[in-house]
Design a protein around this motif. Structure first.
Motif, mmCIF file in Angstrom:
data_model
loop_
_atom_site.group_PDB
_atom_site.id
_atom_site.type_symbol
_atom_site.label_atom_id
_atom_site.label_comp_id
_atom_site.label_asym_id
_atom_site.label_seq_id
_atom_site.Cartn_x
_atom_site.Cartn_y
_atom_site.Cartn_z
ATOM 1 N N LEU A 123 1.049 -1.291 -0.092
ATOM 2 C CA LEU A 123 0.148 -0.031 0.048
ATOM 3 C C LEU A 123 0.806 1.233 0.052
ATOM 4 C CD1 LEU A 123 -2.686 -1.096 2.386
ATOM 5 C CD2 LEU A 123 -2.980 -0.870 0.067
ATOM 6 N N ALA A 124 1.978 1.084 0.662
ATOM 7 C CA ALA A 124 2.884 2.308 0.517
ATOM 8 C C ALA A 124 3.584 2.510 -0.684
ATOM 9 C CB ALA A 124 3.983 2.101 1.713
ATOM 10 N N LYS A 125 3.706 1.775 -1.443
ATOM 11 C CA LYS A 125 4.387 1.817 -2.705
ATOM 12 C C LYS A 125 3.146 2.148 -3.687
ATOM 13 C CE LYS A 125 8.713 -0.541 -1.871
ATOM 14 N NZ LYS A 125 9.588 -1.601 -2.249
ATOM 15 N N SER A 126 2.313 3.175 -3.677
ATOM 16 C CA SER A 126 1.352 3.384 -4.942
ATOM 17 C C SER A 126 1.406 4.658 -5.452
ATOM 18 C CB SER A 126 0.050 3.093 -3.854
ATOM 19 O OG SER A 126 0.089 3.828 -2.731
ATOM 20 N N ALA A 134 -16.136 1.966 2.222
ATOM 21 C CA ALA A 134 -14.770 2.764 2.223
ATOM 22 C C ALA A 134 -14.741 3.698 0.936
ATOM 23 C CB ALA A 134 -13.629 1.833 1.747
ATOM 24 N N PHE A 135 -15.653 3.617 -0.057
ATOM 25 C CA PHE A 135 -15.848 4.207 -1.456
ATOM 26 C C PHE A 135 -16.725 5.181 -1.360
ATOM 27 C CE2 PHE A 135 -16.627 4.119 -6.117
ATOM 28 C CZ PHE A 135 -15.304 4.689 -6.478
ATOM 29 N N ALA A 136 -17.164 5.621 -0.203
ATOM 30 C CA ALA A 136 -18.313 6.640 -0.083
ATOM 31 C C ALA A 136 -17.950 7.958 -0.458
ATOM 32 C CB ALA A 136 -18.620 6.686 1.497
ATOM 33 N N ASN A 137 -16.766 8.389 -0.394
ATOM 34 C CA ASN A 137 -16.020 9.571 -1.089
ATOM 35 C C ASN A 137 -15.587 9.564 -2.206
ATOM 36 O OD1 ASN A 137 -17.038 11.161 1.331
ATOM 37 N ND2 ASN A 137 -14.978 10.693 2.291
ATOM 38 N N ARG A 138 -15.781 8.281 -2.883
ATOM 39 C CA ARG A 138 -15.252 7.950 -4.373
ATOM 40 C C ARG A 138 -13.478 7.912 -4.319
ATOM 41 N NH1 ARG A 138 -19.575 6.669 -3.627
ATOM 42 N NH2 ARG A 138 -21.447 7.185 -4.767
ATOM 43 N N ASP A 139 -13.071 7.648 -3.251
ATOM 44 C CA ASP A 139 -11.728 7.556 -3.221
ATOM 45 C C ASP A 139 -11.194 6.338 -3.402
ATOM 46 O OD1 ASP A 139 -8.838 7.438 -2.321
ATOM 47 O OD2 ASP A 139 -9.239 8.245 -0.384
ATOM 48 N N ILE A 140 -10.571 6.046 -4.684
ATOM 49 C CA ILE A 140 -10.251 4.735 -4.990
ATOM 50 C C ILE A 140 -9.231 4.027 -4.221
ATOM 51 C CG2 ILE A 140 -9.277 3.428 -7.262
ATOM 52 C CD1 ILE A 140 -10.124 5.983 -8.794
ATOM 53 N N SER A 141 -8.277 4.894 -3.660
ATOM 54 C CA SER A 141 -7.003 4.125 -2.638
ATOM 55 C C SER A 141 -7.551 3.587 -1.741
ATOM 56 C CB SER A 141 -6.287 5.346 -2.312
ATOM 57 O OG SER A 141 -6.752 6.388 -1.731
ATOM 58 N N ALA A 142 -8.997 4.340 -1.020
ATOM 59 C CA ALA A 142 -9.758 3.645 0.162
ATOM 60 C C ALA A 142 -10.241 2.468 -0.106
ATOM 61 C CB ALA A 142 -10.561 4.643 0.922
ATOM 62 N N LEU A 143 -10.770 2.367 -1.226
ATOM 63 C CA LEU A 143 -11.583 1.181 -1.691
ATOM 64 C C LEU A 143 -10.513 0.093 -1.650
ATOM 65 C CD1 LEU A 143 -13.920 0.781 -4.666
ATOM 66 C CD2 LEU A 143 -12.266 -0.846 -4.353
ATOM 67 N N LYS A 148 -7.536 -0.148 -0.577
ATOM 68 C CA LYS A 148 -6.839 -0.437 0.771
ATOM 69 C C LYS A 148 -7.984 -1.435 1.568
ATOM 70 C CE LYS A 148 -4.906 1.599 5.112
ATOM 71 N NZ LYS A 148 -6.008 0.861 6.221
ATOM 72 N N SER A 149 -9.298 -1.337 1.355
ATOM 73 C CA SER A 149 -10.163 -2.212 1.971
ATOM 74 C C SER A 149 -10.115 -3.725 1.519
ATOM 75 C CB SER A 149 -11.615 -1.604 1.519
ATOM 76 O OG SER A 149 -12.786 -2.521 2.228
ATOM 77 N N MET A 150 -10.040 -3.701 0.142
ATOM 78 C CA MET A 150 -9.880 -4.837 -0.729
ATOM 79 C C MET A 150 -8.300 -5.697 -0.327
ATOM 80 S SD MET A 150 -12.272 -5.648 -2.848
ATOM 81 C CE MET A 150 -13.620 -4.902 -4.028
ATOM 82 N N VAL A 151 -7.455 -5.117 -0.041
ATOM 83 C CA VAL A 151 -6.096 -5.529 0.170
ATOM 84 C C VAL A 151 -6.166 -6.106 1.765
ATOM 85 C CG1 VAL A 151 -3.813 -5.097 0.635
ATOM 86 C CG2 VAL A 151 -5.021 -4.207 -1.448
ATOM 87 N N GLU A 152 -7.183 -5.416 2.490
ATOM 88 C CA GLU A 152 -7.077 -5.889 3.925
ATOM 89 C C GLU A 152 -8.341 -6.841 4.114
ATOM 90 O OE1 GLU A 152 -7.585 -2.107 5.932
ATOM 91 O OE2 GLU A 152 -5.145 -1.650 5.914
#
Length: 429
Positions: free
Chosen positions: A40-43, A271-280, A282-286
């Motif tokens: 996630l850090a290398k994104s 996690a995608f409520a604000n349409r933040d792809i990175s948050a989505l 991250k949720s999938m990765v976790e």
């Protein structure tokens, strides 16, 4: 099955293009949590391979004119250099999550150079994918409306006040933002009106506003009425709850499971409520789903090729025939910058036909002939298959594959060929 090893392998193969030498073993020692955090850090967006120099070639000359042959030669050269650049970038990038998302969005906003013709707009589209790969999806969708390659691909320049064209408006809702059966035919027609008024010089892909071609009347799209710019109406589309479901479904389908449906209560939707792809992401990765043994996925031909190149330190543009690479991609029905249609490439079983297996074996044999195999003979014969499992990020060899590898363990090229064509490698467990 070692579920920690399974989850680690999936972090490399699902959310990246596979490990480099030593990375998988290091990740196993570090543990899943640290591996996940490092992924996630290398994104960030970083181009590490020098991009091709693509100039505006201008309008195609008349057929059989003196300039025609040179023009066609320049177009082919630009297309080849563009493809070589991206393959090298996928292999070389240290920011594998970001690069994998660029690849994903290429399949999502599927656009083919076969119709666009020019490499420059396709390169600019790739840069847009890079800018928004893990950004805000509302901004991303608006930027894609003004993407010249997509506009040409879906006839946006033919959408005018007097002659509306619904191709772009239909696909914007069905394939890009909302999904099937989440809009009406009236919504398609009204959205097309809001999208009128642009022309696109094909050679540059610059989207030019032409006010006289624009419908300036009020439109009604998904219950909202008003005179809306493309950005305003797209923002309205993206704000719909169905958008959150659809983008999650698409990412789940491509990264987690193409057979098990996404639960409506999956945390990634919130996690995608604000349409933040990175948050989505991250949720999938976790997600615990990443360690579910039932959620296997097949590597597409390009993903498989890039993974092999990363494992064996190969640079695609330095291999002994670019035509060979393109030829095998063509036989395997997946050429970068050339998806088959606006729906993008298929997944899973589509890549497991007997014909695909035959072409993959031939491709693998050609690749193996260019790999430095000097490390394998230094290992005890009984340790070579385990070495390859760690090098490639394979969870475990099946008894059948173990037997096959044992039979060729003294032939390095053949051993590598069978390993990279094995079900355990082609399928991301």
């Amino acid at each position: 099955m070692d579920l920690k090893r399974l989850e680690t392998a999936r972090l490399f193969h699902r959310f990246g293009f596979g490990p480099r030498p030593g990375e998988f073993e290091t990740a196993l020692k570090n543990g899943v949590e640290k591996t996940r955090s490092e992924l996630l850090a290398k994104s960030n967006n970083e181009i590490v391979v020098t991009p091709p120099v693509l100039i505006d070639l201008g309008k195609r000359p008349e057929p059989k004119s003196p300039e025609s042959a040179e023009f066609s030669k320049s177009m082919r050269a630009q297309t080849i250099s563009l493809s070589k650049w991206w393959l090298d970038q996928m292999v070389a990038s240290e920011n594998q999550l970001h690069e994998k998302m660029v690849w994903f969005w290429h399949g999502h906003w599927a656009t083919s150079i076969g119709k666009v013709n020019y490499a420059l707009p396709m390169y600019n589209q790739n840069l847009t994918f890079r800018k928004y790969a893990l950004g805000n999806f509302s901004d991303f969708a608006s930027a894609m409306f003004f993407d010249g390659a997509l506009q040409v691909w879906l006839d946006g320049g033919e959408n005018t006040l007097k002659a509306p064209n619904e191709n772009l408006s239909r696909e914007m809702m069905e394939l890009f933002v909302l999904g099937v059966n989440r809009y009406s035919e009236m919504d398609v027609r009204e959205l097309a009106r809001a999208f009128t008024g642009y022309q696109i010089p094909r050679s540059t892909g610059e989207v030019v506003s032409v006010p006289r071609r624009r419908d300036t009347g009020a439109v009604t799209v998904l219950g909202k009425t008003g005179v809306m710019s493309p950005e305003e109406v797209i923002k309205h589309l993206v704000a719909q709850p169905d958008c959150a479901k659809f983008i999650n479904e698409r990412i789940w389908y491509r990264f987690i499971s193409s057979t098990a449906p996404l639960s409506e209560s999956n945390p990634s939707i919130a996690a995608f409520a604000n349409r933040d792809i990175s948050a989505l992401i991250k949720s999938m990765v976790e997600s615990k789903a990443l360690a579910n043994p039932e959620y296997s996925m097949v590597k597409s031909p390009v993903e498989w090729f890039i993974a092999v190149c990363r494992a064996f330190n190969l640079t695609p543009s330095q291999m002994n025939s670019q035509n060979k690479i393109n030829g095998y991609f063509d036989k395997l029905s997946q050429i970068p910058f050339s998806p088959p249609n606006v729906g993008g490439w298929p997944t899973d079983e589509a890549w497991l036909s007997s014909a695909s297996a035959q072409f993959r074996l031939a491709f693998a044999t050609w690749i193996a002939s260019q790999i430095d195999t000097s490390q394998l003979p230094t290992l005890a014969p009984e340790k070579r298959s385990a070495y390859l499992a760690d090098l490639l990020g394979v969870v475990e060899w099946s008894p059948r594959t173990t037997f096959a590898l044992r039979e060729v363990r003294n032939n390095p090229e053949r051993l590598i060929t069978l390993a990279i064509c094995s079900p355990e490698y082609v399928v991301s467990a």
